[in-house]
Scaffold this active site. Structure first.
Site, PDB file in Angstrom:
ATOM      1  N   LYS A  40      20.209  34.360  15.042  1.00 60.69           N
ATOM      2  CA  LYS A  40      21.090  34.798  13.947  1.00 60.69           C
ATOM      3  C   LYS A  40      21.076  33.818  12.768  1.00 60.69           C
ATOM      4  O   LYS A  40      20.956  34.210  11.619  1.00 60.69           O
ATOM      5  CB  LYS A  40      22.512  34.920  14.506  1.00 60.69           C
ATOM      6  CG  LYS A  40      23.509  35.586  13.615  1.00 60.69           C
ATOM      7  CD  LYS A  40      24.876  35.609  14.285  1.00 60.69           C
ATOM      8  CE  LYS A  40      24.863  36.346  15.610  1.00 60.69           C
ATOM      9  NZ  LYS A  40      26.186  36.385  16.245  1.00 60.69           N
ATOM     10  N   THR A  56      33.390  37.315   9.345  1.00 58.81           N
ATOM     11  CA  THR A  56      32.470  38.122  10.165  1.00 58.81           C
ATOM     12  C   THR A  56      32.529  39.573   9.682  1.00 58.81           C
ATOM     13  O   THR A  56      31.497  40.217   9.439  1.00 58.81           O
ATOM     14  CB  THR A  56      32.861  38.043  11.657  1.00 58.81           C
ATOM     15  OG1 THR A  56      32.961  36.674  12.021  1.00 58.81           O
ATOM     16  CG2 THR A  56      31.843  38.742  12.532  1.00 58.81           C
ATOM     17  N   LYS A  86      24.952  25.536  16.999  1.00 62.16           N
ATOM     18  CA  LYS A  86      26.153  26.147  16.403  1.00 62.16           C
ATOM     19  C   LYS A  86      26.503  27.405  17.180  1.00 62.16           C
ATOM     20  O   LYS A  86      25.618  28.231  17.438  1.00 62.16           O
ATOM     21  CB  LYS A  86      25.848  26.536  14.943  1.00 62.16           C
ATOM     22  CG  LYS A  86      27.040  27.104  14.217  1.00 62.16           C
ATOM     23  CD  LYS A  86      27.875  26.021  13.599  1.00 62.16           C
ATOM     24  CE  LYS A  86      29.221  26.496  13.092  1.00 62.16           C
ATOM     25  NZ  LYS A  86      30.266  26.602  14.137  1.00 62.16           N
ATOM     26  N   LYS A 140      26.389  28.008  22.422  1.00 62.54           N
ATOM     27  CA  LYS A 140      27.575  28.824  22.741  1.00 62.54           C
ATOM     28  C   LYS A 140      28.318  28.160  23.883  1.00 62.54           C
ATOM     29  O   LYS A 140      27.710  27.451  24.690  1.00 62.54           O
ATOM     30  CB  LYS A 140      27.154  30.240  23.169  1.00 62.54           C
ATOM     31  CG  LYS A 140      28.236  31.275  22.984  1.00 62.54           C
ATOM     32  CD  LYS A 140      28.294  31.776  21.549  1.00 62.54           C
ATOM     33  CE  LYS A 140      29.422  32.770  21.346  1.00 62.54           C
ATOM     34  NZ  LYS A 140      29.313  33.415  20.030  1.00 62.54           N
ATOM     35  N   SER A 147      31.286  29.901   8.832  1.00 62.20           N
ATOM     36  CA  SER A 147      31.381  28.600   9.510  1.00 62.20           C
ATOM     37  C   SER A 147      30.527  27.553   8.804  1.00 62.20           C
ATOM     38  O   SER A 147      30.912  26.389   8.683  1.00 62.20           O
ATOM     39  CB  SER A 147      30.898  28.725  10.955  1.00 62.20           C
ATOM     40  OG  SER A 147      31.928  29.229  11.759  1.00 62.20           O
ATOM     41  N   ASN A 179      39.764  40.171  16.194  1.00 64.12           N
ATOM     42  CA  ASN A 179      39.436  39.606  14.883  1.00 64.12           C
ATOM     43  C   ASN A 179      38.391  40.466  14.168  1.00 64.12           C
ATOM     44  O   ASN A 179      38.590  40.906  13.036  1.00 64.12           O
ATOM     45  CB  ASN A 179      38.940  38.158  15.083  1.00 64.12           C
ATOM     46  CG  ASN A 179      38.421  37.554  13.802  1.00 64.12           C
ATOM     47  OD1 ASN A 179      37.369  37.949  13.315  1.00 64.12           O
ATOM     48  ND2 ASN A 179      39.153  36.629  13.224  1.00 64.12           N
TER      49      ASN A 179
HETATM   50  P1  NAD Z   1      38.864  39.027  19.909  1.00 69.39           P
HETATM   51  O1  NAD Z   1      39.237  38.294  21.131  1.00 69.39           O
HETATM   52  O2  NAD Z   1      39.588  38.730  18.658  1.00 69.39           O
HETATM   53  O3  NAD Z   1      39.006  40.608  20.168  1.00 69.39           O
HETATM   54  C1  NAD Z   1      38.343  41.274  21.183  1.00 69.39           C
HETATM   55  C2  NAD Z   1      38.796  42.742  21.159  1.00 69.39           C
HETATM   56  O4  NAD Z   1      37.985  43.498  22.050  1.00 69.39           O
HETATM   57  C3  NAD Z   1      40.246  42.961  21.595  1.00 69.39           C
HETATM   58  O5  NAD Z   1      40.813  43.958  20.784  1.00 69.39           O
HETATM   59  C4  NAD Z   1      40.093  43.469  23.017  1.00 69.39           C
HETATM   60  O6  NAD Z   1      41.196  44.267  23.426  1.00 69.39           O
HETATM   61  C5  NAD Z   1      38.826  44.276  22.891  1.00 69.39           C
HETATM   62  N1  NAD Z   1      38.120  44.490  24.147  1.00 69.39           N
HETATM   63  C6  NAD Z   1      37.869  43.613  25.143  1.00 69.39           C
HETATM   64  N2  NAD Z   1      37.184  44.215  26.130  1.00 69.39           N
HETATM   65  C7  NAD Z   1      36.997  45.502  25.736  1.00 69.39           C
HETATM   66  C8  NAD Z   1      36.356  46.620  26.295  1.00 69.39           C
HETATM   67  N3  NAD Z   1      35.769  46.531  27.485  1.00 69.39           N
HETATM   68  N4  NAD Z   1      36.352  47.777  25.595  1.00 69.39           N
HETATM   69  C9  NAD Z   1      36.942  47.861  24.382  1.00 69.39           C
HETATM   70  N5  NAD Z   1      37.558  46.842  23.802  1.00 69.39           N
HETATM   71  C10 NAD Z   1      37.590  45.680  24.473  1.00 69.39           C
HETATM   72  O7  NAD Z   1      37.293  38.836  19.760  1.00 69.39           O
HETATM   73  P2  NAD Z   1      36.430  38.891  18.429  1.00 69.39           P
HETATM   74  O8  NAD Z   1      36.367  37.528  17.859  1.00 69.39           O
HETATM   75  O9  NAD Z   1      36.879  40.040  17.622  1.00 69.39           O
HETATM   76  O10 NAD Z   1      34.966  39.174  19.029  1.00 69.39           O
HETATM   77  C11 NAD Z   1      34.522  40.506  19.309  1.00 69.39           C
HETATM   78  C12 NAD Z   1      33.013  40.502  19.398  1.00 69.39           C
HETATM   79  O11 NAD Z   1      32.472  40.031  18.158  1.00 69.39           O
HETATM   80  C13 NAD Z   1      32.409  39.604  20.474  1.00 69.39           C
HETATM   81  O12 NAD Z   1      31.239  40.205  20.963  1.00 69.39           O
HETATM   82  C14 NAD Z   1      32.076  38.335  19.719  1.00 69.39           C
HETATM   83  O13 NAD Z   1      31.059  37.585  20.365  1.00 69.39           O
HETATM   84  C15 NAD Z   1      31.588  38.941  18.407  1.00 69.39           C
HETATM   85  N6  NAD Z   1      31.607  38.026  17.277  1.00 69.39           N
HETATM   86  C16 NAD Z   1      32.750  37.408  16.880  1.00 69.39           C
HETATM   87  C17 NAD Z   1      32.718  36.575  15.755  1.00 69.39           C
HETATM   88  C18 NAD Z   1      33.966  35.927  15.222  1.00 69.39           C
HETATM   89  O14 NAD Z   1      33.897  35.314  14.144  1.00 69.39           O
HETATM   90  N7  NAD Z   1      35.119  36.062  15.867  1.00 69.39           N
HETATM   91  C19 NAD Z   1      31.519  36.349  15.074  1.00 69.39           C
HETATM   92  C20 NAD Z   1      30.367  37.006  15.497  1.00 69.39           C
HETATM   93  C21 NAD Z   1      30.431  37.846  16.604  1.00 69.39           C
END
Ligand code: NAD
Length: 426
Positions: free
Chosen positions: A92, A188, A68, A104, A358, A219
């Site tokens: 996790k 999340t 997953k 992944k 999920s 997100n």
């Molecule tokens: P997303 O694509 O919705 O948003 C990413 C954000 O990070 C954007 O605002 C972007 O501008 C910003 N960003 C990118 N590079 C950057 C940098 N160098 N410095 C500062 N900001 C930066 O992605 P997301 O889904 O919000 O995921 C963010 C993190 O959370 C990732 O590490 C992802 O693996 C983790 N995560 C996401 C989920 C989920 O359900 N979406 C679940 C667990 C973990």
């Protein structure tokens, strides 16, 4: 590899091994992914040319259930990163006790440079290449950075066409109309907020006095900031990949207004203005580097890996770091932060609300039902609070940081599953 996320992941794993007794054979297996898939995805571009994109799926370990994990679209996606993310998913799912293993995926692409049509063809192409190795009982992908419910909608549609049957449980994070969960979008963040509330209770802090800086406004960053703001915490800085804004006088900012501004103007730094109401007096611009080191009570990295390193760990002023991003803290930085008395709530716990959401979506699809948002919250809240309490108690028992404690719990659970399955199949 310098700054290798997978090397960081293994270093965290090895640190926890001294507190658990597990077979050397199991340790050996857990140091390597079960399968690595690297594919070339041809995409017909709008201008008539053909481009080939590199795609990945890493299936790390499925002892506790199907693989997953999300799919990331990013120009810097590389195999080492996908391996680390797949490993962290394995850990996790075990930390919060949901019946999944870890995987992944990714595509090396800047999705902002593709049209909607090109993005759809790329997403369907990823499924065509991975079809033989994914599925509801095998490997269930979800969104990650720069992928969203629209992408999952295309993917589940492609999967169902290839399978010749409706298969909503093949992907999670889908639009609600095609079997998505009411509440997956912010699960999340919801999970992270339940964890923060539990920690605040343990440390006897007052929410309205807690100043929070959030790096990343996608997100995870947006919903985390919004839910905390709505719960009475003070959001004092927010950034995205291009920079951010910080409150000059400790004034709380409303993430919903900042998001509205970003959508209207395309940027969050520079100004915090909506319509005719401008508030550039109380806020100024800040770089991502400055945000990490600014005075605040809780720092929430919600963007990329390796943001807190040996170089800046000594300058972090927050008392608490809640890792909503995956892998934002390098292992050497972790040690430094622990010695400085900074509490780090690790990614494998803090952002586990996403994969838990999920899991609920997968269950909903398999039982052919539709859950309401309050059903999701009613299940997510105790899951996250109890997981936090177990990790907290383990940390106290072994006198270790919360990350090592979470690893101790996960390694034991994964090892038990691997041993039990070996007994059955021998
Ligand atoms: P997303 O694509 O919705 O948003 C990413 C954000 O990070 C954007 O605002 C972007 O501008 C910003 N960003 C990118 N590079 C950057 C940098 N160098 N410095 C500062 N900001 C930066 O992605 P997301 O889904 O919000 O995921 C963010 C993190 O959370 C990732 O590490 C992802 O693996 C983790 N995560 C996401 C989920 C989920 O359900 N979406 C679940 C667990 C973990």
């Amino acid at each position: 590899m310098a700054g290798s996320p997978f090397r960081s992941a293994l270093a965290q794993f090895e640190k926890a091994l001294q507190y658990v007794e597990i077979d050397a054979g199991i340790v050996e297996q857990l140091k390597k992914p079960a399968r690595l898939a690297e594919v070339n995805i041809p995409v017909a571009m709008d201008d008539g040319s053909m481009k080939v994109f590199l795609g990945y799926r890493v299936q790390y370990n499925d002892a506790r259930g199907p693989f997953k994990g999300g799919i990331r679209y990013h120009p810097q996606v590389h195999l080492d990163e996908v391996k680390a993310l797949a490993f962290w998913m394995t850990i996790k799912c075990a930390v919060v006790g949901i019946p999944f293993g870890g995987g992944k995926g990714g595509v090396k692409v800047d999705p902002r440079r593709l049209s909607a049509g090109e993005l759809e063809r790329l997403s369907r192409g990823w499924v065509q290449k991975m079809f033989p190795i994914i599925g509801p009982d095998v490997d269930v992908p979800a969104p990650d950075m720069y992928t969203n419910s629209t992408v999952m909608g295309w993917m589940v549609d492609e999967y169902s066409k290839l399978a010749g049957k409706h298969t909503p449980a093949a992907f999670t994070g889908k639009p609600i109309e095609v079997g998505g969960l009411d509440g997956r979008e912010d699960s999340t963040a919801q999970g992270g907020v339940f964890v923060i509330k539990e920690l605040v209770k343990k440390l006897k802090l007052t929410p309205s006095k807690i100043r929070i800086a959030v790096q990343g406004f996608g997100n995870v960053g947006y919903y985390t900031a919004k839910l905390l703001h709505d719960a009475g915490y003070k959001i004092v800085a927010i950034s995205d990949s291009r920079g951010g804004i910080v409150s000059v006088n400790g004034k709380d900012m409303d993430p919903a207004v900042v998001m509205k501004t970003k959508k209207e103007k395309g940027l969050i730094d520079g100004c915090y203005c909506v319509g005719t109401v401008c508030d550039c007096e109380n806020y100024k611009t800040i770089t991502n580097k400055q945000l990490l080191e600014m005075p605040c009570d809780i720092l929430i990295p919600a963007a990329m890996e390796n943001q807190i390193t040996n170089v800046n760990a000594g300058r972090i002023k927050a008392k608490i770091i809640v890792e909503m991003a995956n892998g934002p803290t390098a292992p050497d930085a972790d040690t430094k932060l622990f010695k400085r008395g900074i509490t780090v709530v690790p990614d494998i716990l803090a952002n586990a609300g996403g994969v838990s959401g999920s899991y609920f979506e997968w269950v909903q699809n398999r039982e052919g039902s539709r859950w309401k948002n309050h059903d999701v919250i009613a299940k997510l809240e105790p899951l996250m609070r109890e997981s936090f309490d177990t990790v907290w108690a383990t940390a106290r028992k072994h006198e270790v940081d919360l990350r090592t404690a979470a690893y101790i719990i996960a390694i034991k659970r994964i090892s038990e599953a691997m041993k039990t399955r070996e007994k059955i199949y021998k």
